[in-house]
Design a protein around this motif. Structure first.
Motif, mmCIF file in Angstrom:
data_model
loop_
_atom_site.group_PDB
_atom_site.id
_atom_site.type_symbol
_atom_site.label_atom_id
_atom_site.label_comp_id
_atom_site.label_asym_id
_atom_site.label_seq_id
_atom_site.Cartn_x
_atom_site.Cartn_y
_atom_site.Cartn_z
ATOM 1 N N SER A 1 1.346 -1.351 -0.168
ATOM 2 C CA SER A 1 0.162 -0.083 0.264
ATOM 3 C C SER A 1 0.990 1.327 -0.328
ATOM 4 O O SER A 1 0.506 2.167 -0.862
ATOM 5 C CB SER A 1 -0.733 -0.143 1.241
ATOM 6 O OG SER A 1 -0.452 -0.443 2.417
ATOM 7 N N ALA A 2 2.093 1.151 0.204
ATOM 8 C CA ALA A 2 3.324 2.450 0.801
ATOM 9 C C ALA A 2 3.697 2.553 -1.247
ATOM 10 O O ALA A 2 3.425 3.503 -1.008
ATOM 11 C CB ALA A 2 4.615 1.845 1.172
ATOM 12 N N ILE A 3 3.395 1.555 -1.702
ATOM 13 C CA ILE A 3 3.748 1.623 -3.149
ATOM 14 C C ILE A 3 2.761 2.376 -3.698
ATOM 15 O O ILE A 3 2.829 3.196 -4.384
ATOM 16 C CB ILE A 3 4.172 0.175 -3.392
ATOM 17 C CG1 ILE A 3 5.495 0.162 -2.677
ATOM 18 C CG2 ILE A 3 4.251 0.278 -5.477
ATOM 19 C CD1 ILE A 3 5.753 -1.338 -3.477
ATOM 20 N N ALA A 4 1.385 1.586 -3.146
ATOM 21 C CA ALA A 4 0.214 2.460 -4.227
ATOM 22 C C ALA A 4 -0.051 4.119 -3.934
ATOM 23 O O ALA A 4 -0.325 4.639 -4.944
ATOM 24 C CB ALA A 4 -1.039 0.947 -3.338
ATOM 25 N N VAL A 5 0.477 3.806 -2.645
ATOM 26 C CA VAL A 5 0.181 5.633 -2.362
ATOM 27 C C VAL A 5 0.790 6.630 -3.460
ATOM 28 O O VAL A 5 0.406 7.451 -3.569
ATOM 29 C CB VAL A 5 0.485 5.655 -0.903
ATOM 30 C CG1 VAL A 5 0.811 7.081 -0.560
ATOM 31 C CG2 VAL A 5 0.167 5.572 0.723
ATOM 32 N N VAL B 1 -7.673 10.445 -3.425
ATOM 33 C CA VAL B 1 -8.149 10.016 -2.384
ATOM 34 C C VAL B 1 -8.265 8.197 -2.370
ATOM 35 O O VAL B 1 -7.896 8.068 -1.556
ATOM 36 C CB VAL B 1 -9.668 10.075 -2.920
ATOM 37 C CG1 VAL B 1 -11.024 9.070 -1.944
ATOM 38 C CG2 VAL B 1 -10.137 11.371 -2.550
ATOM 39 N N HIS B 2 -7.889 7.813 -3.507
ATOM 40 C CA HIS B 2 -7.255 6.863 -3.269
ATOM 41 C C HIS B 2 -6.120 6.379 -2.880
ATOM 42 O O HIS B 2 -5.441 5.367 -1.382
ATOM 43 C CB HIS B 2 -7.403 6.165 -4.995
ATOM 44 C CG HIS B 2 -8.511 5.960 -5.471
ATOM 45 N ND1 HIS B 2 -8.689 5.220 -6.875
ATOM 46 C CD2 HIS B 2 -9.887 6.232 -5.447
ATOM 47 C CE1 HIS B 2 -10.226 6.159 -7.248
ATOM 48 N NE2 HIS B 2 -10.498 6.049 -5.832
ATOM 49 N N CYS B 3 -4.755 7.492 -3.099
ATOM 50 C CA CYS B 3 -3.694 7.585 -2.523
ATOM 51 C C CYS B 3 -3.900 7.604 -0.879
ATOM 52 O O CYS B 3 -3.039 6.897 -0.308
ATOM 53 C CB CYS B 3 -2.795 8.027 -3.032
ATOM 54 S SG CYS B 3 -2.240 8.729 -4.242
ATOM 55 N N VAL B 4 -4.341 8.371 -0.546
ATOM 56 C CA VAL B 4 -4.939 8.552 1.013
ATOM 57 C C VAL B 4 -4.994 7.531 1.938
ATOM 58 O O VAL B 4 -4.429 7.049 2.565
ATOM 59 C CB VAL B 4 -6.201 9.847 1.541
ATOM 60 C CG1 VAL B 4 -6.136 9.511 2.695
ATOM 61 C CG2 VAL B 4 -4.763 10.936 1.211
ATOM 62 N N LEU B 5 -6.268 6.103 0.722
ATOM 63 C CA LEU B 5 -6.716 5.112 1.298
ATOM 64 C C LEU B 5 -5.827 4.237 1.317
ATOM 65 O O LEU B 5 -5.524 3.084 2.263
ATOM 66 C CB LEU B 5 -7.770 4.841 0.136
ATOM 67 C CG LEU B 5 -9.279 4.996 0.802
ATOM 68 C CD1 LEU B 5 -9.985 4.730 -0.133
ATOM 69 C CD2 LEU B 5 -9.843 5.354 2.017
ATOM 70 N N ALA B 6 -4.375 4.468 0.869
ATOM 71 C CA ALA B 6 -3.398 3.006 0.536
ATOM 72 C C ALA B 6 -2.886 4.037 1.438
ATOM 73 O O ALA B 6 -2.355 2.393 2.357
ATOM 74 C CB ALA B 6 -3.220 3.053 -0.408
ATOM 75 N N LEU B 7 -3.250 5.374 1.981
ATOM 76 C CA LEU B 7 -1.410 5.169 3.043
ATOM 77 C C LEU B 7 -2.823 4.904 4.445
ATOM 78 O O LEU B 7 -1.957 4.438 5.277
ATOM 79 C CB LEU B 7 -1.993 7.117 3.184
ATOM 80 C CG LEU B 7 -0.999 7.554 4.405
ATOM 81 C CD1 LEU B 7 1.248 7.007 4.008
ATOM 82 C CD2 LEU B 7 -0.314 8.988 3.724
ATOM 83 N N ILE B 8 -4.039 4.777 4.269
ATOM 84 C CA ILE B 8 -4.301 4.312 5.384
ATOM 85 C C ILE B 8 -4.258 2.407 5.781
ATOM 86 O O ILE B 8 -3.815 2.217 6.485
ATOM 87 C CB ILE B 8 -5.950 4.542 6.041
ATOM 88 C CG1 ILE B 8 -6.314 5.344 5.719
ATOM 89 C CG2 ILE B 8 -6.746 3.152 6.688
ATOM 90 C CD1 ILE B 8 -7.931 5.741 5.835
#
Lengths: 174, 347
Positions: A16-20, A27-34
């Motif tokens: 998910s860090a790579i996805a960020v 918004v998707h990046c922020v969710l990946a950060l969660i």
């Protein structure tokens, strides 16, 4: 069993860090950060530090990310407003920084697998206390052994708070 | 093969609690409609079944068979994920709430609590801090101005009231000297000043109780703080674009949140399963256990009634009033209460 759970959380936080950094929708990046924070919190829990795990979720995933989302939703950027790709030299510099970071971070990993560092570590550090991660121990440690550091951090936070209020306040023109 | 009965009991507890709280939702919906009808001098649902008792069933069937419409240009993944998040978060809180006294049947210990966590109350705060995401993401992904405004309001409101709620909980932790839910209940089972008045936190911590109650209304998005929904200004706020079962998930999530908040207030401030003269501490008989669950259920029921009563009595706050109450009144009050608790050493 613990190793399997560790792998799940580790893969979760790294993927998910790579996805960020690679996804384009903020918004998707922020969710990946969660999801990344949740993975790290799981790792803390595995290290028998439940207090830090819960704090990780409450403060980062709960409060700070909501602020991020608030700002992103308030701006509500369209696709063309997000800016195009960065110039070539910037991208090259980014790659350079990434390579250096990976090299630095992989030193302890490599050292662990080759053995020398790990043996040294086992010699110099005592086995961590099982009660170290629970709330009572952390509270006692903070307010006795690390009282000075705690107070200094408080002063830093208050300074940041006053600075933020000053910047947000409407300037009086006179 | 040797069967690990303790593990079977644990799994059974989780399943029973989950389906138990699911069963409570239609009862809450019926109670809300009936109570609001009497407050407004109406009769409420009385056509479907005796006394209209089957009305929630009819509502559920209607929700299932409605068209599940997805508007164009919505973020499909988040649009589907948001109602699920709004529903799961309050259900998770119930995992750490002790709803009865320990029972011992044929040597097997049955603790009426799904997971006796060392950091129980912090776990509750953690889930509460994640609870707003369902509303925020639902509002954002709907591709609708009103929904977006609802989502924005939800995020600001959750963030503001979470802080006051956390500070109110800290004074409770100070009183109990522990973050375990069972210890927080345990400290409330003692008598106050050597009398038979129980040392419930509502008596020893009245300020924390008021702050927590106000923030509970804000966190569950109920009137007078349902700004994120605000149907007179925002149509339906974050759930404007939702229909069918996805809307029903938001709807059920709200009632589940009311139920868990009531259970939480009972545990933190009203002595949990303890009532002097009815339940005994340390008695592990089956009768005492069932009585304690009954006491807990009665208290939760009364608080749920209070939630519904408030909703149909008070008008909605204006947005600036909401923020003023959260930041300028509840937050300083909660901070003051922590200092007061520290000075007086209230126990």
């Amino acid at each position: 069993m613990t190793d399997t759970i560790f792998m799940v959380f580790a893969v979760m936080s790294i993927a998910s860090a790579i996805a960020v950094v690679t996804w384009r929708n903020p918004v998707h990046c922020v969710l990946a950060l969660i999801a990344s924070f949740a993975g790290v919190a799981g790792l803390f829990y595995l290290l028998s530090a439940p207090f830090i795990a819960v704090m990780q979720i409450i403060i980062y995933a709960g409060a700070i990310i909501v602020l991020f989302l608030f700002v992103i939703m308030l701006l509500n950027l369209k696709k063309n407003e997000m800016g195009g790709d960065a110039p070539v030299q910037d991208r090259l510099f980014t790659v350079f920084l990434c390579v250096i970071t990976v090299i630095i971070l992989s030193i302890p990993v490599v050292a662990t697998f080759t053995g020398t560092f790990y043996d040294q570590y086992k010699k110099t550090f005592p086995k961590p206390d099982a009660n170290l991660g629970i709330t009572e121990t952390i509270g006692q440690e903070i307010f006795s052994a690390h009282a000075l550091a705690f107070e200094l951090i408080s002063i830093l936070i208050i300074a940041a708070l006053i600075g933020a209020i000053y910047l947000a306040k409407k300037r009086q023109r006179g | 093969m040797q069967i690990n009965w303790q593990l079977v009991i644990d799994i059974a507890k989780a399943v029973i609690v989950f389906f138990g709280i699911l069963t409570c939702i239609p009862i809450l919906v019926y109670a809300e409609r009936k109570i609001c009808a009497y407050i407004q001098d109406r009769r409420g649902p009385n056509r479907v079944g005796p006394l209209g008792l089957l009305q929630p069933v009819a509502d559920a069937i209607k929700s299932f068979f409605k068209e599940d419409y997805t508007p164009s240009h919505v973020d499909k993944v988040l649009f589907t994920l948001a109602p699920a998040m709004a529903f799961i978060a309050p259900a998770l809180v119930f995992a750490v709430i002790p709803f009865g006294h320990l029972m011992e049947i044929k040597g097997y210990k049955i603790l009426p609590q799904v997971f006796d966590m060392n950091i129980g109350i912090l776990f509750v705060l953690m889930i509460a801090s994640l609870g707003g995401y369902g509303l925020i993401l639902g509002g954002w992904s709907s591709n609708n101005k009103y929904s977006l405004l609802g989502g924005l309001r939800a995020s600001a409101q959750m963030l503001s009231y979470e802080i006051a709620m956390g500070l109110a909980v800290i004074s409770i932790i100070m009183t109990a000297g522990s973050t375990r839910m069972a210890d927080i209940v345990g400290v409330q089972t003692q008598g106050l000043w050597g009398t038979c008045i129980p040392a419930w936190n509502i008596i020893t911590q009245p300020i924390a109780f008021i702050v927590f109650l106000c923030t509970a209304f804000a966190e569950t998005n109920r009137l007078p703080f349902d700004l994120a929904e605000g149907d007179s200004e925002l149509i339906g706020g974050y759930h404007t674009e939702y229909s069918s079962m996805k809307f029903a998930m938001f709807f059920m999530g709200e009632y589940l949140a009311v139920l868990t908040m009531s259970a939480l207030i009972v545990t933190l401030f009203l002595g949990g399963w303890y009532f002097p003269g009815i339940t005994e501490v340390g008695n592990t008989s089956l009768l005492n256990g069932i009585l304690s669950i009954f006491v807990f259920g009665t208290k939760v029921g009364m608080l749920v009634f209070f939630f519904i009563w408030t909703r149909w009595t008070l008008p909605r706050f204006r947005y600036d009033q909401l923020m003023k109450l959260g930041w300028k009144i509840l937050l300083p009050l909660a901070l003051f209460n922590i200092i007061l608790t520290a000075i007086l050493g209230l126990r």
